[in-house]
Scaffold this active site. Sequence first.
Site, PDB file in Angstrom:
ATOM      1  CG  HIS A 375      -1.794   1.154   1.410  1.00 28.30           C
ATOM      2  ND1 HIS A 375      -3.153   1.079   1.200  1.00 28.30           N
ATOM      3  CD2 HIS A 375      -1.548   2.442   1.767  1.00 28.30           C
ATOM      4  CE1 HIS A 375      -3.696   2.265   1.421  1.00 28.30           C
ATOM      5  NE2 HIS A 375      -2.742   3.123   1.767  1.00 28.30           N
ATOM      6  CD  GLU A 376       1.488   3.212   3.735  1.00 26.13           C
ATOM      7  OE1 GLU A 376       1.561   4.349   3.222  1.00 26.13           O
ATOM      8  OE2 GLU A 376       0.479   2.814   4.356  1.00 26.13           O
TER       9      GLU A 376
HETATM   10 ZN   LIG Z   1      -2.717   5.173   1.980  1.00 25.22          ZN
END
Ligand SMILES: [Zn+2]
Length: 956
Positions: A375-376
Amino acid sequence: MGKGFHISKTVGIVGIVLGAGALATIIALSVVYSQEKSKNENEVKPTDAATSAPTTAPSNEPWDQWRLPQTLSPQTYNVTLWPRLKPDPTGLYIFTGMSSVVFRCVEKTNLILIHSNKLNMTKQPTLTALGSKPAPTIESIVMHTKTQYMAIHLKDELAAGESYELYTEFVGELADDLGGFYRSEYNETGVKKVVATTQMQPTDARKAFPCFDEPAMKAVFYITLYHDPATVALSNGVVIDEVNVTADGTLVTRTTFAPTEVMSTYLLAFIVSDFGFIEQNMDKLQIRIFARQEAINAGQGEYALNVTGPILKFFEKYYNVPYPLPKSDQIALPDFNAGAMENWGLITYRETALLYDEEISSNGNKESIVTIIAHELAHQWFGNLVTLRWWNDLWLNEGFASYVEYLGADEAEPDWNVKDLIVLNDVHRVFAIDALASSHPLSFKEEEIQRPEQINEVFDTISYSKGASVLRMLSDFLTETVFTQGLQTYLDNFKFSNTVYTDLWHHLQLAVNGTGTGTSLPKSVQEIMDRWVLQMGFPVVTINTTTGQITQEHFLLDPESKPDRPSEFNYEWFVPISWTKKEVAQPLYWLLKKTDQSNDMKISVDEWVLANINVTGYYRVNYDNDNWQRLLNVLQNSRQSIPVINRAQLIDDAFNLAKAGIIETTLALRTTLFLNSETEYMPWEAALDNLDYFYLMFDRTEVYGPMQSYVGRQVKDLFDYFTRLTNWEDVPKGHTDQYNQINALRVACSTGNEECKTLITGWFQQWMANPNVNPIKANLRSTVYCSAIAAGGEGEWNFAWEMFENATIASEKDKLRAALACATEPWLLNRYLKYTLDPEKIRKQDATSTIISIASNVVGQPLAWDFVRANWEYIFKQYGGGSFSFSNLINGVTKRFSTQFELQQLIQFRDDNTHIGFGSGTLAIEQSIERTNANIKWVEKNQEAVLEWFKKPSYL
Ligand SMILES: [Zn+2]
Ligand SMILES: *[C@@H]1O[C@H](CO)[C@@H](O)[C@H](O)[C@H]1NC(C)=O
Ligand SMILES: *[C@@H]1O[C@H](CO)[C@@H](O)[C@H](O)[C@H]1NC(C)=O
Ligand SMILES: *[C@@H]1O[C@H](CO)[C@@H](O)[C@H](O)[C@H]1NC(C)=O
Ligand SMILES: *[C@@H]1O[C@H](CO)[C@@H](O)[C@H](O)[C@H]1NC(C)=O
C-alpha cells in the site's frame, strides 16, 4: 496513510468465545491532537489569536478562511531542525528550528499568510526580495491559532512575478502527541530511549515549521537536522553531508540531505533515533529497514526487506514509471498513529505493520505486513509523484492504494491468492457502512472539506474500502490492460504536479478509445463512474429467472430509512453484471436503468443463474425464490460448481438482504447449512462475520443456547478435519487454510467442544508453568490466549499482563492486549479500562482499540460504555479530532445496542456532550443511532423465527 484495520485479521479473532464476537473488530488508532469542535460547522469564528487581530468580527478576512489565498506560490524551503531528545530543566521536550522559504508572488498583496501551528517565533521573521526591487517592510505579525496561520502584514505590496525569501526562527514542543514533529519513547535494555519523528498528513507539517501546508503547494525542500552524534538522522532525501559541529556549547552532528523532488508538505519526514537497520540493493536503489536495535538484531526486519524489492519492481512495471527516488527507507516506530505513512522515500510504520518474527508472528501478521508495505509503496507514485489537489479527492488516493496493495502483495506472495481477500476485507466490510442512509458519497466538493477535523474525517472506510472496491470494478470491466494503460499516461502526464479525480477518468477514456477492439462500453468512463462516485450507497440487483426481469434499487439496511441526501442520479447506477448460467460464463450484461428485461436470464427448471462472479461488481444480488432454492441445492450437493468467492457472496448477500427485510431471515440461515462439509476459509469467514451479528443481538437472550448448539454442530466437522490434517501441531500449507484452522479452533472452543477446550487449557497451563517457553503455535495464539483468559481468573490475567509487558515484538503485545479484554470478571475489565488512561501501561496509540476490545466482550460492553461516558471529555481531549480512532471507538462501544433503553442512552450521550463535541466521530454518532434503531426493529421482527429455526435447522 495506511489504515490501521488490516490488523483486525490477527487480533480481531477473539470473537465468539464469550458469544461476544469481536470478529470484525476494527482496530482503532488513537490520534492525539485535540481540536475544538465548533458547534456550527459553517460558522467561521473570529480569530482567537494571542495578539489581537486588526479586526475581530466574523469576517471574510483571508486569515479567517481555512484555505490559503492563491497570491503566493512556494518554490523552495531550507529547513534546519534540532530536536532535543532530553527534556529541558522544566521537563519540556522541545525542538528548535530555522526555516527560509522562497516564494513567488503570483498576485500583488500586502499580506503573507503561511501556516504555523504551536510554534513560538524566537526571532523577528525577516523578508528579503530576490529580485531588483526591495522587499516591503513588515508592519505586524499576528498568529491566528484557530486557523493555524502566521499572518505577516506588510507596509507595501509584494509585486506579482517577483520572488521573496521569508526567514523564521522558532521553537516547538516535541510532544508525545503523535502529530507533526513528535517524540516516541521506549525501553531498551532497561534504558529509556527517545525518538524524534514526524506524522505530517494531513495538516501537521505546520507544527514542525512555517509552511504553505496544502498538498498543491508543492516545492523543493532542503533539509538539515542537528542531532546527537550517537544517533542517526533520516529524512526524505539521501545524506549528502555529515559533520560534527559545536552548537549551544555541545557537540552535535549536522546531517544535510539532498534536496527533495518537487513535493507536498504532508509527505515530509524527519527522524532522529539510535535505531539499527538492514539493507539491500536493487539495481542502484538502496532499500533499508530501520527499527529498534533489539528488533533489528532479532531479525524482525528481514521479511519486510525481502518483499520490498519485488514489490517495487512490480509497481515500476505496473505504472511503467521507474521508482522516482534514489533510496527507499522504511522505519518501524514504537508510537505511531495510523498503520503506516507513505512519506516520500521514508515510510513510517507502527511496529506491527513492519516487523515480523517467524516464531512469534502469525500468518495474519505476515499478510498485514506485506499488504501495508505494498500500500505504502504504491503511494510512492500514486499520491506522491502525482498528488490530488485537495483532500476532498482523498478517496482516489487511498482507494487506489487500497486496491493495488493486493496486486503488490500477490507479487510478493504468489501462493496466497491474496487478491481474493479484498472481497472479505474491503467489499463486504464497507457494504455494511455504505448501506446506511447516513453514508456519504466517495467524492466531496472541495468547499465541503475545509477544517483540519473535516479533513481527518475523510480518512474513513468509505474512502479506503469503497474506493478500492469501485476501482477494482473499473479495472475489471475496462480490462487490466486498458486500466493500466490509462493509469500510465495519467502518471506520466501529471508527474510532480496535482490532479483532480476526473483527470484519471480522462486518461482511462483515452486508453479505451485507443484500443478500439475488446472493450465496448455502453457509456463513457466518466458517465459510468459518476454514478458510483457522486452518489452514496450501492444497488441491489434483483434477477427474476422466471420472467427475465432485472431491476436495481438503492440497498439500505434499514428499509424504513431515507437517504440523508438527494442524488442527482436518483440512486440509479450503471451496473456491469457478470454472470453464469449453471457453470457457463455469459457475456457481461450492463444494467443501465431501473428495470430491464433479459430473455437470456429466463431459465428452465434444471438451470440456475449466478451473478456478480467473484464479486468484482460493487453491488448485491437477489433472485426469485426458485433460483435461490436452486442455488441452495447446488451449495448443498455440488458446491464446487460455485466459485469459492461466490459461496462467500451468497452467504453475505443473503444475510444482508434478510437484514434489510428483502428476503426471509431463515433463507439466510439456510445458506449456512452446507458449511458442515465446507473447508474453505472464505465461505466460513463470511458466515461467521454474519453470525457475529446474531451473537451481538442475541447473546443476552434465549436464542443463545440453540444458536450455540447449531454453530457447534456445523463447526464440528471442520474441527475434526483440521485435527486429522494437522493434529494441531502442523501448520496447514495454504494461506487461507491457516486462517480457517484458527476459525475451527476458535468456534469449536467457543461453542463448548470439549476436545478443543482441553487442548487450549493444556497449552496455556504449560506456558504458565514455564513462561520462558511459549508452546502455543504462532497462528493460534490470539484464540488460545483469549479462551484461556476467559476461562481463567486473576491468575491467568496477571500472567498474561506480565507477558504483555515483557513481549519484545509488537504483534505479540497486540495479541495479548486484545486477549486481556476477554476476561469475564467485571473487576478485571474495569481495572483494564483504567489502564487505557495511563500511557505507561497502554500506549496512547492503543488506547481506543483496547476499549473497543473490551466493549466487544459481552461482559465488558456495559462497562466500556459507562467508562466512555464518564471519561468522554478526557478521551476526547486526548484522542479526539484524529483520523480513524474516533469513529471506530463510537461504533465499537455501541454496536451491540438493540433496545429502546440503549437508544435513549445514546441520544442522551450525544445531547450531553455537544459542548465538548465528537470530532471525527461526529458522523459515527449519527450512524450508531441509525444502527441502533435498525437493530431494535430487526430484533423485534426476527427473534421468534430465528429461535425456532435454530431449534430445528432445516433446509426447506
Ligand atoms: Zn494510503
Ligand atoms: C540553508 O540554510 C543554511 C543556514 O541557514 C545555509 O547554511 C545553507 O547554505 C542553506 N542552504 C541552501 C541550499 O540554501
Ligand atoms: C510557546 O509559548 C507559550 C506561551 O508563552 C508557552 O506556554 C509554551 O511553553 C511555548 N512553547 C515552547 C516550546 O517553548
Ligand atoms: C522503562 O524503564 C524504566 C526504568 O526501568 C521504568 O521506570 C519505566 O516505567 C519503563 N517505561 C516503560 C514505558 O516501560
Ligand atoms: C562525530 O563525533 C562522533 C563522536 O565523537 C564520532 O563517532 C563520529 O565519527 C563523528 N562524525 C564525523 C562526521 O566526524
